[in-house]
Design a protein around this motif. Structure first.
Motif, PDB file in Angstrom:
ATOM      1  N   SER A 170       0.833  -1.375   0.119  1.00 34.83           N
ATOM      2  CA  SER A 170       0.054   0.170   0.025  1.00 34.83           C
ATOM      3  C   SER A 170       0.884   1.037   0.105  1.00 34.83           C
ATOM      4  CB  SER A 170      -1.003   0.128   1.231  1.00 34.83           C
ATOM      5  OG  SER A 170      -1.745   1.203   1.240  1.00 34.83           O
ATOM      6  N   VAL A 171       0.521   2.275  -0.806  1.00 35.99           N
ATOM      7  CA  VAL A 171       1.326   3.368  -0.974  1.00 35.99           C
ATOM      8  C   VAL A 171       0.320   4.552  -0.797  1.00 35.99           C
ATOM      9  CG1 VAL A 171       3.092   2.417  -2.598  1.00 35.99           C
ATOM     10  CG2 VAL A 171       0.988   3.469  -3.352  1.00 35.99           C
ATOM     11  N   PRO A 172       0.647   5.851  -0.492  1.00 33.28           N
ATOM     12  CA  PRO A 172      -0.239   6.999  -0.280  1.00 33.28           C
ATOM     13  C   PRO A 172      -0.628   7.452  -1.731  1.00 33.28           C
ATOM     14  CG  PRO A 172       1.805   7.195   0.801  1.00 33.28           C
ATOM     15  CD  PRO A 172       2.233   6.232   0.157  1.00 33.28           C
ATOM     16  N   CYS A 173      -1.904   7.710  -1.936  1.00 28.97           N
ATOM     17  CA  CYS A 173      -2.538   8.009  -3.054  1.00 28.97           C
ATOM     18  C   CYS A 173      -2.991   9.528  -2.986  1.00 28.97           C
ATOM     19  CB  CYS A 173      -3.596   7.070  -3.230  1.00 28.97           C
ATOM     20  SG  CYS A 173      -4.512   7.266  -4.933  1.00 28.97           S
ATOM     21  N   GLY A 174      -3.133  10.062  -2.231  1.00 28.37           N
ATOM     22  CA  GLY A 174      -3.751  11.384  -1.972  1.00 28.37           C
ATOM     23  C   GLY A 174      -4.525  11.552  -0.940  1.00 28.37           C
ATOM     24  N   THR A 175      -5.339  12.564  -1.053  1.00 26.73           N
ATOM     25  CA  THR A 175      -6.500  12.772   0.310  1.00 26.73           C
ATOM     26  C   THR A 175      -8.100  12.877  -0.457  1.00 26.73           C
ATOM     27  OG1 THR A 175      -5.833  15.260  -0.033  1.00 26.73           O
ATOM     28  CG2 THR A 175      -4.677  13.949   1.465  1.00 26.73           C
ATOM     29  N   VAL A 176      -8.743  12.859   0.347  1.00 28.77           N
ATOM     30  CA  VAL A 176     -10.146  13.099  -0.036  1.00 28.77           C
ATOM     31  C   VAL A 176     -10.795  13.746   1.446  1.00 28.77           C
ATOM     32  CG1 VAL A 176     -12.550  12.090  -0.193  1.00 28.77           C
ATOM     33  CG2 VAL A 176     -10.430  10.998  -1.111  1.00 28.77           C
ATOM     34  N   ASP A 177     -11.406  15.026   1.204  1.00 28.95           N
ATOM     35  CA  ASP A 177     -11.709  15.731   2.142  1.00 28.95           C
ATOM     36  C   ASP A 177     -10.669  15.790   3.340  1.00 28.95           C
ATOM     37  OD1 ASP A 177     -14.207  16.096   0.835  1.00 28.95           O
ATOM     38  OD2 ASP A 177     -15.140  14.043   2.213  1.00 28.95           O
ATOM     39  N   GLY A 178      -9.402  16.175   3.003  1.00 27.93           N
ATOM     40  CA  GLY A 178      -8.302  16.276   3.891  1.00 27.93           C
ATOM     41  C   GLY A 178      -7.802  14.995   4.491  1.00 27.93           C
ATOM     42  N   LEU A 179      -8.179  14.011   4.173  1.00 19.67           N
ATOM     43  CA  LEU A 179      -8.008  12.566   4.846  1.00 19.67           C
ATOM     44  C   LEU A 179      -7.094  11.690   3.901  1.00 19.67           C
ATOM     45  CD1 LEU A 179     -11.496  11.861   6.479  1.00 19.67           C
ATOM     46  CD2 LEU A 179      -9.197  12.830   7.769  1.00 19.67           C
ATOM     47  N   PRO A 180      -6.081  11.032   4.314  1.00 21.21           N
ATOM     48  CA  PRO A 180      -5.420  10.219   3.645  1.00 21.21           C
ATOM     49  C   PRO A 180      -6.074   9.142   2.928  1.00 21.21           C
ATOM     50  CG  PRO A 180      -4.758   9.935   5.923  1.00 21.21           C
ATOM     51  CD  PRO A 180      -5.792  10.776   5.715  1.00 21.21           C
ATOM     52  N   VAL A 181      -5.768   8.801   1.789  1.00 19.49           N
ATOM     53  CA  VAL A 181      -6.025   7.841   1.091  1.00 19.49           C
ATOM     54  C   VAL A 181      -5.035   6.768   0.539  1.00 19.49           C
ATOM     55  CG1 VAL A 181      -7.387   6.899  -1.116  1.00 19.49           C
ATOM     56  CG2 VAL A 181      -8.252   8.991   0.069  1.00 19.49           C
ATOM     57  N   GLY A 182      -5.034   5.220   0.682  1.00 22.26           N
ATOM     58  CA  GLY A 182      -4.053   4.556   0.159  1.00 22.26           C
ATOM     59  C   GLY A 182      -4.658   3.565  -1.139  1.00 22.26           C
ATOM     60  N   LEU A 183      -3.585   3.403  -1.982  1.00 21.01           N
ATOM     61  CA  LEU A 183      -3.580   2.816  -2.920  1.00 21.01           C
ATOM     62  C   LEU A 183      -2.967   1.588  -2.833  1.00 21.01           C
ATOM     63  CD1 LEU A 183      -4.551   2.305  -6.022  1.00 21.01           C
ATOM     64  CD2 LEU A 183      -2.402   3.648  -6.678  1.00 21.01           C
ATOM     65  N   GLN A 184      -3.477   0.044  -3.177  1.00 18.54           N
ATOM     66  CA  GLN A 184      -2.680  -1.009  -2.737  1.00 18.54           C
ATOM     67  C   GLN A 184      -2.396  -1.735  -4.509  1.00 18.54           C
ATOM     68  OE1 GLN A 184      -4.531  -4.337  -0.576  1.00 18.54           O
ATOM     69  NE2 GLN A 184      -6.326  -4.314  -1.818  1.00 18.54           N
ATOM     70  N   PHE A 185      -1.443  -2.436  -4.392  1.00 15.03           N
ATOM     71  CA  PHE A 185      -0.845  -3.076  -5.829  1.00 15.03           C
ATOM     72  C   PHE A 185      -0.907  -4.486  -5.264  1.00 15.03           C
ATOM     73  CE2 PHE A 185       0.838   1.023  -6.378  1.00 15.03           C
ATOM     74  CZ  PHE A 185       0.014   1.544  -7.606  1.00 15.03           C
ATOM     75  N   VAL A 186      -1.477  -5.544  -5.911  1.00 13.08           N
ATOM     76  CA  VAL A 186      -1.518  -6.790  -5.689  1.00 13.08           C
ATOM     77  C   VAL A 186      -0.819  -7.658  -6.779  1.00 13.08           C
ATOM     78  CG1 VAL A 186      -3.022  -8.933  -5.128  1.00 13.08           C
ATOM     79  CG2 VAL A 186      -3.792  -6.349  -4.125  1.00 13.08           C
ATOM     80  N   ALA A 187       0.026  -8.631  -6.594  1.00  6.89           N
ATOM     81  CA  ALA A 187       0.488  -9.509  -7.489  1.00  6.89           C
ATOM     82  C   ALA A 187       0.126 -10.900  -7.477  1.00  6.89           C
ATOM     83  CB  ALA A 187       2.146  -9.136  -7.358  1.00  6.89           C
ATOM     84  N   GLU A 188       0.445 -11.381  -8.445  1.00  5.31           N
ATOM     85  CA  GLU A 188       0.330 -13.060  -8.332  1.00  5.31           C
ATOM     86  C   GLU A 188       0.952 -13.582  -7.261  1.00  5.31           C
ATOM     87  OE1 GLU A 188       1.676 -14.341 -12.143  1.00  5.31           O
ATOM     88  OE2 GLU A 188      -0.106 -14.434 -13.001  1.00  5.31           O
ATOM     89  N   ARG A 189       0.408 -14.749  -6.820  1.00  2.00           N
ATOM     90  CA  ARG A 189       1.130 -15.240  -5.435  1.00  2.00           C
ATOM     91  C   ARG A 189       2.538 -15.827  -5.909  1.00  2.00           C
ATOM     92  NH1 ARG A 189      -1.785 -20.194  -4.733  1.00  2.00           N
ATOM     93  NH2 ARG A 189      -3.190 -19.780  -6.590  1.00  2.00           N
ATOM     94  N   GLY A 190       3.472 -15.327  -5.090  1.00  2.00           N
ATOM     95  CA  GLY A 190       4.714 -15.641  -5.283  1.00  2.00           C
ATOM     96  C   GLY A 190       5.594 -14.645  -5.928  1.00  2.00           C
ATOM     97  N   ASP A 191       4.886 -13.842  -6.302  1.00  2.00           N
ATOM     98  CA  ASP A 191       5.811 -12.619  -7.039  1.00  2.00           C
ATOM     99  C   ASP A 191       5.690 -11.300  -6.358  1.00  2.00           C
ATOM    100  OD1 ASP A 191       6.962 -11.473  -9.084  1.00  2.00           O
ATOM    101  OD2 ASP A 191       5.590 -11.128 -10.489  1.00  2.00           O
TER     102      ASP A 191
END
Length: 123
Positions: free
Chosen positions: A86-107
């Protein structure tokens, strides 16, 4: 679904055993289906991207009515063993939003490569 055609059914059973879960055949099949759906979603892409949590964070002094609802986007990948970051993605109404990246199992490396790539785009 547990016949091993599309999902490593033994991995599902090992996962359930590691949690000391005594699952019925139907429950094991549900886990296997979840594995299969996530594997299929990743079949033609390097990573999936989604919000880390499906809600804004509660105010500091507010009660959180649905603690488990906040796990709706991360929990399924914890169950199936797909690596995510998960990485910071920005804010909504001044509150932080995270963005997650998901990969194949084992990668794990694919998920970890996506994070700095996204961050570089934001800079």
């Amino acid at each position: 679904m547990l016949n091993g055609d599309t999902v490593d059914s033994e991995a599902v059973r090992r996962y359930a055993d590691s949690l000391s879960m005594d699952l019925s055949t139907a429950e094991l099949e549900a886990f296997a289906e979840q594995f299969a759906q996530q594997d299929a979603a990743l079949a033609d892409v390097d990573v999936l991207a989604s919000p880390t949590v499906p809600m804004l964070p509660p105010k500091w002094d507010a009660d959180m009515d649905d603690v488990f609802g906040s796990l709706a986007n991360t929990g399924p990948f914890n169950v199936t063993g797909h690596p995510a970051v998960s990485v910071p993605c920005g804010t909504v109404d001044g509150l932080p939003v995270g963005l997650q990246f998901v990969a194949e199992r084992g990668d794990d490396a694919a998920a970890l490569r996506a994070a700095p790539s996204w961050m570089a785009l934001r800079d």
